[in-house]
Scaffold this motif. Structure first.
Motif, mmCIF file in Angstrom:
data_model
loop_
_atom_site.group_PDB
_atom_site.id
_atom_site.type_symbol
_atom_site.label_atom_id
_atom_site.label_comp_id
_atom_site.label_asym_id
_atom_site.label_seq_id
_atom_site.Cartn_x
_atom_site.Cartn_y
_atom_site.Cartn_z
ATOM 1 N N GLY A 76 -2.979 -63.263 -21.727
ATOM 2 C CA GLY A 76 -1.964 -62.331 -22.199
ATOM 3 C C GLY A 76 -0.780 -62.273 -21.261
ATOM 4 O O GLY A 76 -0.606 -63.123 -20.385
ATOM 5 N N ALA A 77 0.029 -61.255 -21.432
ATOM 6 C CA ALA A 77 1.230 -61.069 -20.621
ATOM 7 C C ALA A 77 0.869 -61.010 -19.144
ATOM 8 O O ALA A 77 -0.160 -60.441 -18.762
ATOM 9 C CB ALA A 77 1.944 -59.794 -21.046
ATOM 10 N N ASP A 78 1.688 -61.607 -18.331
ATOM 11 C CA ASP A 78 1.521 -61.683 -16.872
ATOM 12 C C ASP A 78 0.354 -62.563 -16.438
ATOM 13 O O ASP A 78 0.031 -62.612 -15.267
ATOM 14 C CB ASP A 78 1.404 -60.306 -16.222
ATOM 15 C CG ASP A 78 2.734 -59.564 -16.216
ATOM 16 O OD1 ASP A 78 3.777 -60.202 -16.448
ATOM 17 O OD2 ASP A 78 2.732 -58.358 -15.968
ATOM 18 N N CYS A 92 -0.699 -70.585 -25.557
ATOM 19 C CA CYS A 92 -0.636 -69.557 -24.504
ATOM 20 C C CYS A 92 0.707 -68.844 -24.524
ATOM 21 O O CYS A 92 0.773 -67.623 -24.346
ATOM 22 C CB CYS A 92 -0.903 -70.186 -23.141
ATOM 23 S SG CYS A 92 -2.636 -70.665 -22.911
ATOM 24 N N LEU A 93 1.792 -69.598 -24.742
ATOM 25 C CA LEU A 93 3.110 -68.965 -24.877
ATOM 26 C C LEU A 93 3.102 -67.988 -26.046
ATOM 27 O O LEU A 93 3.612 -66.864 -25.933
ATOM 28 C CB LEU A 93 4.198 -70.017 -25.089
ATOM 29 C CG LEU A 93 4.612 -70.843 -23.885
ATOM 30 C CD1 LEU A 93 5.571 -71.944 -24.312
ATOM 31 C CD2 LEU A 93 5.233 -69.974 -22.805
ATOM 32 N N ASP A 94 2.528 -68.407 -27.162
ATOM 33 C CA ASP A 94 2.450 -67.530 -28.341
ATOM 34 C C ASP A 94 1.657 -66.262 -28.052
ATOM 35 O O ASP A 94 1.905 -65.220 -28.663
ATOM 36 C CB ASP A 94 1.828 -68.274 -29.529
ATOM 37 C CG ASP A 94 2.736 -69.374 -30.079
ATOM 38 O OD1 ASP A 94 3.940 -69.406 -29.738
ATOM 39 O OD2 ASP A 94 2.218 -70.216 -30.851
ATOM 40 N N ALA A 95 0.708 -66.339 -27.111
ATOM 41 C CA ALA A 95 -0.099 -65.173 -26.736
ATOM 42 C C ALA A 95 0.609 -64.310 -25.688
ATOM 43 O O ALA A 95 0.062 -63.303 -25.258
ATOM 44 C CB ALA A 95 -1.461 -65.630 -26.214
ATOM 45 N N GLY A 96 1.797 -64.728 -25.250
ATOM 46 C CA GLY A 96 2.569 -63.928 -24.301
ATOM 47 C C GLY A 96 2.397 -64.310 -22.851
ATOM 48 O O GLY A 96 2.939 -63.645 -21.963
ATOM 49 N N ASP A 108 8.306 -73.198 -21.481
ATOM 50 C CA ASP A 108 8.701 -71.961 -22.137
ATOM 51 C C ASP A 108 9.177 -72.259 -23.552
ATOM 52 O O ASP A 108 9.166 -73.409 -23.999
ATOM 53 C CB ASP A 108 9.766 -71.225 -21.327
ATOM 54 C CG ASP A 108 11.002 -72.074 -21.046
ATOM 55 O OD1 ASP A 108 11.316 -72.975 -21.850
ATOM 56 O OD2 ASP A 108 11.656 -71.841 -20.022
ATOM 57 N N GLU A 109 9.592 -71.214 -24.259
ATOM 58 C CA GLU A 109 10.031 -71.376 -25.647
ATOM 59 C C GLU A 109 11.230 -72.316 -25.756
ATOM 60 O O GLU A 109 11.410 -72.968 -26.776
ATOM 61 C CB GLU A 109 10.369 -70.013 -26.262
ATOM 62 C CG GLU A 109 9.175 -69.101 -26.449
ATOM 63 C CD GLU A 109 8.130 -69.658 -27.411
ATOM 64 O OE1 GLU A 109 8.465 -70.447 -28.316
ATOM 65 O OE2 GLU A 109 6.951 -69.290 -27.259
#
Length: 163
Positions: A76-78, A92-96, A108-109
């Motif tokens: 998740g984030a962080d 993983c990017l999609d999960a934040g 990154d995006e």
């Protein structure tokens, strides 16, 4: 989570890739220990890991994407995912989460689309026997750049947490 992406019949390329992954793993531990951060190593086979209260080993069953699925369900984030698997990076990017590649590039995006397209292109070349695989061996400078890139990502997270 990591795996080789070379044709395993190419012993030199596969060995070089394993050495690079081993070097990157060492750098992940160095940065994480410095900041007292927990690490989770996910794989479908046992490997050597240093002993530390900060390290959790997760052994998943064999099968396509089992380790990836475990990772994506929990990240998740962080959180930071270190991977050379561009499809896992996208998930993983999609999960934040934040993602850094083993080649030192933050993923990154803004750059994931091109990376996915290049993966498809390379796969096409392999399938049509028009291209092999090449993975340069890991050098000390590469590990140093990776460690610094990872340190920068960790510092960014720590700054956000204290802001």
């Amino acid at each position: 989570q990591s795996m080789t992406k070379t044709d395993t019949r190419d012993v030199v390329a596969t060995t070089n890739q394993i050495k690079r992954l081993e070097g990157v793993g060492c750098e992940v531990v160095r940065v994480a220990v410095r900041h007292d951060l927990a690490m989770v190593f996910v794989s479908n086979q046992l490997g050597r890991l240093p002993r530390s209260h900060l390290i959790e080993r997760v052994l998943v069953s064999d099968g396509a994407d089992v380790a990836d699925d475990w990772t994506v369900e929990r990240i998740g984030a962080d959180d930071i995912c270190v991977t050379q698997d561009i499809q896992l990076a996208k998930r993983c990017l999609d999960a934040g989460a934040l993602v850094i590649g083993t080649t030192v590039k933050p993923i990154d995006e803004a750059n994931i689309g091109m990376s996915l397209a290049m993966r498809e292109f390379r796969q096409h070349l392999r399938e049509t026997s028009q291209g092999g695989s090449y993975n340069a061996p890991s050098r000390r400078e590469d590990r140093s750049r990776f460690r610094q890139a990872l340190e920068n990502v960790v510092q960014g997270i720590l700054r956000r947490r204290t802001a």
